[in-house]
Write a protein that holds these residues in place. Structure first.
Motif, short mmCIF file in Angstrom:
data_model
loop_
_atom_site.label_atom_id
_atom_site.label_comp_id
_atom_site.label_asym_id
_atom_site.label_seq_id
_atom_site.Cartn_x
_atom_site.Cartn_y
_atom_site.Cartn_z
N ASP A 112 3.82 6.61 -0.46
CA ASP A 112 3.74 7.23 0.86
C ASP A 112 5.02 6.94 1.63
O ASP A 112 5.16 5.87 2.23
N ARG A 155 1.68 -1.04 -8.74
CA ARG A 155 0.76 -2.09 -8.30
C ARG A 155 1.60 -3.25 -7.79
O ARG A 155 2.56 -3.67 -8.45
N ALA A 191 0.83 -1.21 0.00
CA ALA A 191 0.00 0.00 0.00
C ALA A 191 0.87 1.26 0.00
O ALA A 191 0.56 2.23 -0.70
N ALA A 192 1.96 1.25 0.75
CA ALA A 192 2.85 2.41 0.79
C ALA A 192 3.46 2.66 -0.58
O ALA A 192 3.62 3.82 -1.00
N GLU A 230 2.10 1.74 -3.53
CA GLU A 230 1.07 2.15 -4.47
C GLU A 230 0.67 3.61 -4.26
O GLU A 230 0.29 4.29 -5.22
N ARG A 231 0.80 4.10 -3.02
CA ARG A 231 0.48 5.51 -2.74
C ARG A 231 1.72 6.39 -2.78
O ARG A 231 1.61 7.61 -2.61
N GLN A 273 2.47 4.82 -11.76
CA GLN A 273 1.53 4.22 -10.82
C GLN A 273 2.01 2.80 -10.51
O GLN A 273 2.29 2.02 -11.43
#
Length: 336
Positions: A227, A276, A221-222, A224-225, A274
């Motif tokens: 972050d 994934r 998740a980090a 993909e964002r 982006q």
């Protein structure tokens, strides 16, 4: 034991009849465990695949040398060991100094895909087979054992990983029991020196623990964002990042975060991409196959396979592999 006798009798019959199909079918039963054995010896999945194939071909070519004085399995291990030792003699190599000055970088290292598991046999069912502990296939162990000379490496794997006796190991290597014991005594301290200090010991081949799955979900998740704060929060203070075969390594949370931030920052061609992630398991460790779609491109392309070592609630090591390893994991060439 009856199963072993049956297999060995079938082998002897196939040899006498020069029945290649029957002999090959019996030998193929041992391909998965021989592949893992050669992988530990070599540290490379591709080389292990090639050398297991060579070993099985050599077994057929020299099938007449199987006289039944040892089990068929032991005979195949002898051939596979000799194939590996021959290869390492022709291609000598040493780990190179890492960022800390210690020889911790193994440029030829590749991950082992857990979609190709090693079969586990109980001692009651097959006395020469043992349930393989998780830590002996983890990347940290595979890296550490590469510091041993090849014959010491074989001795340590046969004795401490596969549970062979000193006499069985000596017979396989055509040496003395005293030489086997001496090699093992020299190998164990070197192995301990190059293993992580806080290496988790989990003598199990069970699926990933829930904490590992959760950290992997947060890691993906980090990415993909993009972050960086969430990414940094997953890491231990002394986390390490390496990227075999590239000669780069980073030690410490600040250094790892700075590198990743720079790789994804405004000056990088990946900045506007982006991400994934696809969860996989490599060397019985959580891993992410990272795909990226750059602006204007229709599909996500393979970029990196990150294998994580988890201790407690933090990631303590990331080994990032180039996308050429995706095929061994059965991963798609692109994601739409």
């Amino acid at each position: 034991m009856d199963g072993l006798v049956s297999v060995d009798g079938e082998v002897s019959a196939a040899v006498r009849a020069a029945d290649g199909e029957a002999f090959g079918g019996l030998a193929e039963r041992y391909r998965p465990e021989l592949r893992v054995y050669c992988y530990r010896m070599l540290g490379s999945y591709d080389e292990a695949e090639d050398l297991v194939q060579e070993a099985l071909l050599r077994a057929w070519r020299y099938r007449g040398s199987f006289q039944g004085r040892s089990t068929f399995r032991a005979w195949l291990y002898r051939i596979a060991t000799n194939v590996c030792l021959d290869f390492l003699d022709r291609h000598p190599r040493q780990p190179r100094p890492g960022g800390t000055g210690r020889p911790t970088e193994v440029p030829w290292l590749q991950p082992y895909p857990d979609r190709l598991p090693e079969p586990v046999a109980a001692r009651e069912a097959e006395p020469e087979a043992v349930a393989v502990a998780r830590e002996t296939i983890e990347l940290a162990f595979v890296v550490a054992i590469q510091h041993l000379p090849p014959r010491q490496r074989a001795v340590l794997i046969l004795r401490d990983v596969l549970g062979w006796s000193a006499a069985e190991t000596a017979t396989l290597l055509e040496t003395s029991v005293a030489a086997v014991k001496s090699a093992l005594q020299r190998a164990r301290p070197v192995l301990r020196e190059h293993l992580p200090e806080r290496r988790a010991v989990q003598a199990t081949a069970a699926p990933l623990a829930e904490r590992e799955r959760e950290l992997l979900r947060r890691f993906m998740a980090a990415h993909e964002r993009a972050d960086m704060a969430a990414f940094a929060d997953l890491l231990s203070e002394d986390v390490r990042l390496s990227m075999p075969p590239l000669p780069y390594s980073f030690a410490g949370r600040a250094a790892v975060v700075a590198f990743v931030e720079d790789a994804l920052g405004s000056g990088s061609p990946l900045h506007r991409g982006q991400w994934r992630g696809v969860p996989v398991v490599a060397n019985r460790q959580p891993a992410m196959a990272g795909y990226i779609r750059l602006p204007g491109e229709p599909a996500y392309e393979p970029q990196v396979l990150d294998v994580l070592r988890v201790e407690g609630t933090r990631i303590t090591e990331i080994v990032a592999f180039e996308p050429g390893v995706f095929g061994a994991f059965g991963l798609p060439a692109i994601l739409l």
